[in-house]
Enzyme design. Structure first.
Site, PDB file in Angstrom:
ATOM      1  N   GLU A  31       0.663  -1.237   0.103  1.00  0.00           N
ATOM      2  CA  GLU A  31       0.069  -0.058  -0.012  1.00  0.00           C
ATOM      3  C   GLU A  31       0.852   1.276   0.048  1.00  0.00           C
ATOM      4  O   GLU A  31       0.784   2.014   1.019  1.00  0.00           O
ATOM      5  CB  GLU A  31      -1.100  -0.011   1.160  1.00  0.00           C
ATOM      6  CG  GLU A  31      -1.801  -1.197   1.228  1.00  0.00           C
ATOM      7  CD  GLU A  31      -3.049  -0.888   2.371  1.00  0.00           C
ATOM      8  OE1 GLU A  31      -2.999   0.131   3.195  1.00  0.00           O
ATOM      9  OE2 GLU A  31      -4.181  -1.572   2.435  1.00  0.00           O
ATOM     10  N   GLU A  55      -5.188  -8.660   0.998  1.00  0.00           N
ATOM     11  CA  GLU A  55      -6.039  -8.561   2.500  1.00  0.00           C
ATOM     12  C   GLU A  55      -7.520  -8.135   2.112  1.00  0.00           C
ATOM     13  O   GLU A  55      -7.543  -7.415   1.166  1.00  0.00           O
ATOM     14  CB  GLU A  55      -5.706  -7.216   2.941  1.00  0.00           C
ATOM     15  CG  GLU A  55      -4.173  -7.007   3.576  1.00  0.00           C
ATOM     16  CD  GLU A  55      -3.545  -5.839   4.161  1.00  0.00           C
ATOM     17  OE1 GLU A  55      -4.322  -4.860   4.489  1.00  0.00           O
ATOM     18  OE2 GLU A  55      -2.235  -5.498   4.303  1.00  0.00           O
TER      19      GLU A  55
END
Ligand code: PNW
Length: 460
Positions: free
Chosen positions: A168, A366
């Protein structure tokens, strides 16, 4: 028994964590400090004043944690390496004790038939490099990151073949550097202009590319290299051609997509991002010859972190779409941004393939939710909201596979409740309840449910 929502036989069911969120042992065995140690110890650094000094004490309890994983039938585990634990100053001397921890963890996983999936950077940058030259705001960081990565691959590459470069990018750039006020995430700084933020994103993409090359060069065996990105996902309000086209247009310039997933997969900013930021004078200033080639070094797979999404529909305006707000009554879980949008997982996978033309493997690195969990008098944690959430999202993963998208796996976030960054320990994302006073781990109802999904290889 029904066999609906059955996954392919080789589908990888997993769980995920990150070093700073679970390990603790922040000053033990020669670990150097990270930018998250600094931010969380700063006055007002986190909302609760909490830090990751102890976290889940996984550093000392990894063996029982791995056993617990195995007892639930989990066969894939995604964890991250703390760069300052293994190279305390960020560059130079290696901390053998830190390296030994990860080596023992990998051995424990393999002994339980659990495949390790290793993320090389999940936000805990060495504080020494932040102080020396500004971390990801400096081009040098990309090279130092690749050097550290090659050291890790040399150390674990005989037993690890699934590597993730960076987790991320938006979270330590867009959310770590602010223009109006300091970033909420580490490094938690204020910068002069948006072009500084896009510059840090450019250097992080460069770090991803150099790291990809470093992993391939250092790996003693064939391996899988992927970027993990939290793309912003516009979902078409109706599945009709005009709304789908609208969602695709929106995807090309939603949040950071045009500056991360597009460059990594296509070698350039998206057209819509470039046009908009050029007009606003926000483009990064330091883009050098050869950067795009490095950034778009081919990856084997893309990991998508997906929690929520937004809605769009077609419109007769210049951009060709409008955002459709969710409104106050829209169902949410226990985070301000956690609107329940199961279809976003399907559309996220599809957008990466169709908008960026990526033909490699996709996986969900995720997916999960915060839930206000409490232990009942009987010692149970009945997190039915989490089961509702995971079940709905997993059905959309199944839909993507059924429609032919190459989705190789799914990692639930997170194995256990842990340090939720600026929210401290107030938000619980785990399948396992962590009692932070006793360090006891208690499987929640969702752990039993997830375990049954794995056992039956389908959404149950
Ligand atoms: C991810 N948002 O972060 C991270 O990879 C995890 O470390 C983290 O614990 C998990 O999701 C839950 O938050 C996110 O603002 C941070 O939408 C921010 C957002 C989403 C995910």
């Amino acid at each position: 028994m029904s066999d609906s929502y059955t996954f392919p036989a080789d589908f990888q069911w997993g769980v995920a964590t990150a070093a700073y969120q679970i390990e603790g042992a922040a000053t033990m065995d020669g670990r150097g400090l990270s930018i998250w140690d600094e931010l969380s110890h700063r006055a007002g650094g986190t909302r609760t004043g909490e830090n990751g000094d102890v976290a889940c004490d996984h550093y000392h309890r990894f063996e029982e944690d791995v056993q617990l994983m195995a007892s639930l039938g989990i066969r894939n585990y995604r964890f991250s390496v703390s760069w300052p634990r293994v190279i305390p100053e960020g560059t130079g001397a290696v901390n053998q004790k830190g390296l030994d921890f990860y080596s023992k963890l990998v051995d424990a996983l393999l002994a339980h038939d659990i495949t390790p999936h290793v993320t090389l950077f999940h936000w805990d940058a060495p504080l020494a490099l932040q102080q020396k030259y500004g971390g990801w705001s400096n081009r040098q960081m990309a090279t130092d990151f690749a050097d550290y990565s090659s050291m890790m691959v040399r150390a674990l590459g005989d037993r690890v073949s699934n590597w993730m470069t960076i987790n991320e990018i938006p979270c330590f750039t867009m959310l770590g550097l602010g223009v109006e006020q300091r970033g909420e995430h580490a490094p938690g700084l204020k910068v002069d202009a948006m072009s500084d933020v896009w510059q840090a994103i450019h250097y992080a993409c460069l770090g991803h590319g150099l790291c990809t090359q470093a992993i391939r060069a250092a790996s003693p065996q064939p391996c899988t290299v992927s970027l993990v990105d939290n793309i912003a996902v516009p979902v078409p309000v109706t599945e009709s051609e005009p709304d789908i086209r609208a969602a695709q247009k929106a995807f090309s310039n939603a949040w950071c997509n045009g500056a991360i997933i597009y460059p990594v997969l296509t070698g350039a900013f998206s057209d819509t991002f470039l046009a908009e930021k050029e007009a606003k004078g926000e483009l990064p200033k330091d883009i050098q010859d050869g950067d795009w080639e490095i950034i778009s070094t081919p990856v084997d797979a893309v990991g998508i972190n997906l929690y929520s999404g937004t809605y769009v529909k077609a419109a007769e305006n210049e951009q060709g779409f409008v955002d459709v707000p969710c409104g106050d009554s829209y169902p949410k879980l226990d985070m301000p941004w956690l609107q329940i949008v199961p279809d976003a997982i399907y559309w996220g996978l599809r957008h990466v393939r169709e908008c960026c033309g990526f033909k490699g493997d996709l996986f969900i690195s995720e997916n999960g939710c915060a839930h206000a969990d409490e232990v009942t008098a009987d010692g149970e944690i009945l997190d039915m909201g989490r089961i509702l959430y995971l079940r709905s999202y997993l059905r959309q993963v199944h839909r993507a596979i059924e429609e032919g998208l190459p989705v190789s796996g799914y990692f639930q976030w997170s194995f256990m409740d842990n340090f939720e960054w600026s929210w401290g320990y107030a938000k619980r994302f785990g399948l396992i309840f962590t009692n932070y006073n006793t360090m006891e781990r208690i499987p929640k109802e969702s752990a039993r449910w997830y375990s049954e999904c794995i056992r039956q290889n389908r959404v149950v």
